[in-house]
Structures are given as C-alpha cells and as structure tokens.
Design a protein around this motif. Structure first.
Motif, PDB file in Angstrom:
ATOM      1  N   ASN A  40       0.804  -1.218   0.000  1.00 32.11           N
ATOM      2  CA  ASN A  40       0.000   0.000   0.000  1.00 32.11           C
ATOM      3  C   ASN A  40       0.837   1.268   0.000  1.00 32.11           C
ATOM      4  OD1 ASN A  40       0.996  -0.123   2.546  1.00 32.11           O
ATOM      5  ND2 ASN A  40      -0.956   0.008   3.612  1.00 32.11           N
ATOM      6  N   GLU A  41       2.136   1.148  -0.174  1.00 31.47           N
ATOM      7  CA  GLU A  41       3.011   2.321  -0.206  1.00 31.47           C
ATOM      8  C   GLU A  41       2.855   3.065  -1.528  1.00 31.47           C
ATOM      9  OE1 GLU A  41       4.990   3.541   2.167  1.00 31.47           O
ATOM     10  OE2 GLU A  41       4.465   1.971   3.592  1.00 31.47           O
ATOM     11  N   ARG A  42       3.287   4.318  -1.525  1.00 28.85           N
ATOM     12  CA  ARG A  42       3.219   5.138  -2.732  1.00 28.85           C
ATOM     13  C   ARG A  42       4.398   4.903  -3.667  1.00 28.85           C
ATOM     14  NH1 ARG A  42      -0.320   9.800  -2.553  1.00 28.85           N
ATOM     15  NH2 ARG A  42      -1.565   9.614  -0.688  1.00 28.85           N
ATOM     16  N   LYS A  43       5.376   4.130  -3.208  1.00 31.73           N
ATOM     17  CA  LYS A  43       6.526   3.793  -4.050  1.00 31.73           C
ATOM     18  C   LYS A  43       6.844   2.316  -3.874  1.00 31.73           C
ATOM     19  CE  LYS A  43       9.474   5.570  -0.429  1.00 31.73           C
ATOM     20  NZ  LYS A  43      10.136   6.758   0.023  1.00 31.73           N
ATOM     21  N   HIS A  44       7.369   1.736  -4.931  1.00 30.30           N
ATOM     22  CA  HIS A  44       7.730   0.320  -4.929  1.00 30.30           C
ATOM     23  C   HIS A  44       9.089   0.128  -5.585  1.00 30.30           C
ATOM     24  CE1 HIS A  44       3.232  -0.053  -4.892  1.00 30.30           C
ATOM     25  NE2 HIS A  44       3.567  -0.862  -3.906  1.00 30.30           N
ATOM     26  N   PHE A  45       9.835  -0.843  -5.102  1.00 29.45           N
ATOM     27  CA  PHE A  45      11.044  -1.260  -5.785  1.00 29.45           C
ATOM     28  C   PHE A  45      10.655  -2.162  -6.949  1.00 29.45           C
ATOM     29  CE2 PHE A  45      13.038  -0.040  -1.811  1.00 29.45           C
ATOM     30  CZ  PHE A  45      14.200   0.556  -2.254  1.00 29.45           C
ATOM     31  N   GLY A  75       9.902  -6.808 -12.797  1.00 31.11           N
ATOM     32  CA  GLY A  75       8.661  -6.575 -12.081  1.00 31.11           C
ATOM     33  C   GLY A  75       8.892  -6.108 -10.657  1.00 31.11           C
ATOM     34  N   HIS A  76       7.804  -5.937  -9.917  1.00 27.75           N
ATOM     35  CA  HIS A  76       7.851  -5.451  -8.540  1.00 27.75           C
ATOM     36  C   HIS A  76       8.543  -6.450  -7.610  1.00 27.75           C
ATOM     37  CE1 HIS A  76       4.585  -2.738  -9.857  1.00 27.75           C
ATOM     38  NE2 HIS A  76       5.070  -1.948  -8.920  1.00 27.75           N
ATOM     39  N   VAL A  77       9.219  -5.891  -6.617  1.00 32.84           N
ATOM     40  CA  VAL A  77       9.769  -6.694  -5.527  1.00 32.84           C
ATOM     41  C   VAL A  77       8.624  -6.930  -4.550  1.00 32.84           C
ATOM     42  CG1 VAL A  77      11.459  -6.768  -3.648  1.00 32.84           C
ATOM     43  CG2 VAL A  77      12.062  -5.671  -5.822  1.00 32.84           C
ATOM     44  N   THR A 113      11.302   6.340 -11.194  1.00 33.97           N
ATOM     45  CA  THR A 113      10.343   6.589 -12.262  1.00 33.97           C
ATOM     46  C   THR A 113       9.001   6.976 -11.662  1.00 33.97           C
ATOM     47  OG1 THR A 113      11.407   4.893 -13.620  1.00 33.97           O
ATOM     48  CG2 THR A 113       9.199   5.557 -14.268  1.00 33.97           C
ATOM     49  N   ASN A 114       8.436   8.079 -12.127  1.00 34.64           N
ATOM     50  CA  ASN A 114       7.066   8.410 -11.757  1.00 34.64           C
ATOM     51  C   ASN A 114       6.136   7.512 -12.554  1.00 34.64           C
ATOM     52  OD1 ASN A 114       7.709  10.540  -9.976  1.00 34.64           O
ATOM     53  ND2 ASN A 114       7.994  11.906 -11.718  1.00 34.64           N
ATOM     54  N   THR A 115       5.166   6.913 -11.881  1.00 33.24           N
ATOM     55  CA  THR A 115       4.271   5.981 -12.562  1.00 33.24           C
ATOM     56  C   THR A 115       2.966   6.674 -12.900  1.00 33.24           C
ATOM     57  OG1 THR A 115       3.443   5.171 -10.458  1.00 33.24           O
ATOM     58  CG2 THR A 115       5.248   3.948 -11.452  1.00 33.24           C
ATOM     59  N   THR A 116       2.738   6.851 -14.170  1.00 36.98           N
ATOM     60  CA  THR A 116       1.495   7.465 -14.629  1.00 36.98           C
ATOM     61  C   THR A 116       0.508   6.402 -15.076  1.00 36.98           C
ATOM     62  OG1 THR A 116       2.423   7.673 -16.846  1.00 36.98           O
ATOM     63  CG2 THR A 116       2.639   9.575 -15.387  1.00 36.98           C
ATOM     64  N   TYR A 117       0.970   5.177 -15.248  1.00 32.72           N
ATOM     65  CA  TYR A 117       0.131   4.106 -15.767  1.00 32.72           C
ATOM     66  C   TYR A 117      -0.359   3.169 -14.690  1.00 32.72           C
ATOM     67  CZ  TYR A 117       4.600   1.875 -15.176  1.00 32.72           C
ATOM     68  OH  TYR A 117       5.783   1.446 -14.649  1.00 32.72           O
ATOM     69  N   SER A 118       0.181   3.279 -13.479  1.00 35.95           N
ATOM     70  CA  SER A 118      -0.095   2.314 -12.426  1.00 35.95           C
ATOM     71  C   SER A 118      -1.465   2.539 -11.804  1.00 35.95           C
ATOM     72  CB  SER A 118       0.979   2.423 -11.347  1.00 35.95           C
ATOM     73  OG  SER A 118       0.764   1.464 -10.344  1.00 35.95           O
ATOM     74  N   GLY A 120      -3.974   2.065  -8.521  1.00 29.76           N
ATOM     75  CA  GLY A 120      -3.752   2.049  -7.087  1.00 29.76           C
ATOM     76  C   GLY A 120      -2.930   3.232  -6.625  1.00 29.76           C
ATOM     77  N   SER A 121      -2.292   3.057  -5.475  1.00 28.06           N
ATOM     78  CA  SER A 121      -1.629   4.175  -4.816  1.00 28.06           C
ATOM     79  C   SER A 121      -0.176   4.377  -5.244  1.00 28.06           C
ATOM     80  CB  SER A 121      -1.689   3.976  -3.300  1.00 28.06           C
ATOM     81  OG  SER A 121      -0.990   2.789  -2.954  1.00 28.06           O
ATOM     82  N   CYS A 122       0.399   3.444  -5.979  1.00 24.67           N
ATOM     83  CA  CYS A 122       1.821   3.536  -6.338  1.00 24.67           C
ATOM     84  C   CYS A 122       2.051   4.729  -7.269  1.00 24.67           C
ATOM     85  CB  CYS A 122       2.291   2.259  -7.012  1.00 24.67           C
ATOM     86  SG  CYS A 122       4.031   2.271  -7.439  1.00 24.67           S
ATOM     87  N   GLN A 123       2.973   5.605  -6.870  1.00 25.49           N
ATOM     88  CA  GLN A 123       3.275   6.789  -7.659  1.00 25.49           C
ATOM     89  C   GLN A 123       4.702   6.823  -8.164  1.00 25.49           C
ATOM     90  OE1 GLN A 123       2.256  10.025  -5.063  1.00 25.49           O
ATOM     91  NE2 GLN A 123       0.071   9.661  -5.245  1.00 25.49           N
ATOM     92  N   LYS A 124       5.590   6.033  -7.540  1.00 32.04           N
ATOM     93  CA  LYS A 124       6.997   6.001  -7.959  1.00 32.04           C
ATOM     94  C   LYS A 124       7.514   4.568  -7.955  1.00 32.04           C
ATOM     95  CE  LYS A 124       8.631  10.492  -6.379  1.00 32.04           C
ATOM     96  NZ  LYS A 124       8.689  11.105  -7.671  1.00 32.04           N
ATOM     97  N   HIS A 125       8.356   4.292  -8.940  1.00 38.59           N
ATOM     98  CA  HIS A 125       9.093   3.035  -8.973  1.00 38.59           C
ATOM     99  C   HIS A 125      10.554   3.346  -8.710  1.00 38.59           C
ATOM    100  CE1 HIS A 125       6.124   0.501 -11.574  1.00 38.59           C
ATOM    101  NE2 HIS A 125       5.726   0.652 -10.334  1.00 38.59           N
ATOM    102  N   LEU A 126      11.144   2.617  -7.791  1.00 40.12           N
ATOM    103  CA  LEU A 126      12.576   2.689  -7.524  1.00 40.12           C
ATOM    104  C   LEU A 126      13.184   1.526  -8.301  1.00 40.12           C
ATOM    105  CD1 LEU A 126      12.168   3.261  -3.689  1.00 40.12           C
ATOM    106  CD2 LEU A 126      12.372   4.994  -5.470  1.00 40.12           C
ATOM    107  N   ASP A 127      13.716   1.829  -9.482  1.00 42.71           N
ATOM    108  CA  ASP A 127      14.145   0.812 -10.444  1.00 42.71           C
ATOM    109  C   ASP A 127      15.567   0.347 -10.184  1.00 42.71           C
ATOM    110  OD1 ASP A 127      11.678   1.200 -11.720  1.00 42.71           O
ATOM    111  OD2 ASP A 127      12.498   2.705 -13.069  1.00 42.71           O
ATOM    112  N   ILE A 128      15.754  -0.971 -10.208  1.00 49.50           N
ATOM    113  CA  ILE A 128      17.051  -1.607  -9.978  1.00 49.50           C
ATOM    114  C   ILE A 128      17.338  -2.507 -11.173  1.00 49.50           C
ATOM    115  CG2 ILE A 128      18.381  -3.095  -8.442  1.00 49.50           C
ATOM    116  CD1 ILE A 128      16.227  -2.398  -6.259  1.00 49.50           C
TER     117      ILE A 128
END
Length: 182
Positions: A40-45, A75-77, A113-118, A120-128
């Motif tokens: 439920n966080e606003r950012k995901h790895f 994909g998401h962690v 990365t700011n997520t404009t396509y996601s 739910g609540s995710c607004q940023k991806h921390l990409d690795i």
C-alpha cells in the motif's frame, strides 16, 4: 549457466535524487537488500533483468502488456523479498528460465520513475537493473509469458535505445550498458 554480471554503482540516472543523501540512502537500501515496501506504499522497488547474449552481442527487450511499452524484463519486488530474489522470480514467471543465485553481484544501474500508468496508490518506482549474461542453452529455453508479454526481441544496444524511447529509466540503463559492454 546464467550469471548475474558484476557491475556496481556505475551510474545513477541524472537529476533523479533531491540530494546526495537521498542517493546514498537508495544505494544503501539496495546494498543491504532492504528493497521490500508494503503493497500500500506510494513507491515500490522494481527489478529489471537486462538479459545479454554475448555471442550475438544483443540484449533482450520485452513489450509489456500492462504499460504498453518496450522495456527490460522485470517486475515489482514482493514484500519480504530481496531485489535479487525478485529478479530471479520474475525471469522464471515471465521468460520460463532459471537464473543462478550463487553470485553476489550487485545492480549496475538505478533510477526513480514516476508511474502514470499504475493503478492504485503507487506513484513512484525505484528501479534496480541487473545485467544477466545468458549462455546459448538458456537462450533456447526462453518461453515468454503470454499473460504479461506480447513480444520479445533480441536487439543491438542501438536498436534497444530506439525501442525504449518512451521509458527514460530503460533508456538510462541502455546507455550504461553501452559503456559496460564495449
């Protein structure tokens, strides 16, 4: 055998961190495998595997159905998972291949990365990003998931840069790969 390549802290995408402290904190989280964030966080790895065929000097690019873009496979962690374990799981789910986890290699590129396509609540991806060198037998075993990917392509780095033109994070990873794989 599939190996995870050994490039580390080589580059951080330009102007994505508000300060050197934020940049250091991000790398520290990656270093110490603290890459789990609750759903439920606003950012995901998010992890990406840059699959590399050294004999053909090509990388694998996938067309992701969810975001309607050419990107690297990944994909998401998931909660409770390290970035490396997520990369291995995603490769199995999306490409049907098993990546060997006996290596201590680190990612070669990170970005935000700011997520404009996601949804739910995710607004940023921390990409690795990881570089994964595939041997010929592993390349032959790739069977893309029709549920998540509509197409895969083995391409040169120049062609990859053209294909990922709509994804700044993937563009940065390709530019770094061009330095690494010379």
């Amino acid at each position: 055998m599939i190996t995870i390549s050994n490039f580390y802290k080589s580059e951080i995408s330009e102007n994505i961190f508000s300060s050197d402290n934020v940049r250091a904190d991000f790398w520290n989280m990656v270093d110490t495998d603290q890459t789990t964030i609750s759903d439920n966080e606003r950012k995901h790895f998010v992890v990406f595997a840059c699959m590399y065929d050294s004999q053909a000097n090509q990388i694998l690019i996938v067309f992701d159905k969810k975001i309607n873009k050419w990107i690297f496979q990944g994909g998401h962690v998931d909660q409770g998972e390290t970035s490396r374990k997520a990369m291995i799981r995603e490769a199995k789910e999306e490409l049907g291949i098993q990546i060997n986890d006996n290596y201590g290699e680190k990612p070669f590129f990170i970005s935000v990365t700011n997520t404009t396509y996601s949804s739910g609540s995710c607004q940023k991806h921390l990409d690795i990003y990881y570089l994964v060198r595939l041997d010929p037998s592993s390349i032959r075993k790739i069977e893309p998931s029709e549920e998540e990917l509509s197409e895969i392509k083995w391409v040169s780095l120049d062609e990859a840069l053209r294909l990922v033109k709509d994804d700044p994070s993937s563009q940065g990873a390709v530019r770094k790969l061009k330095e690494i794989l010379v």
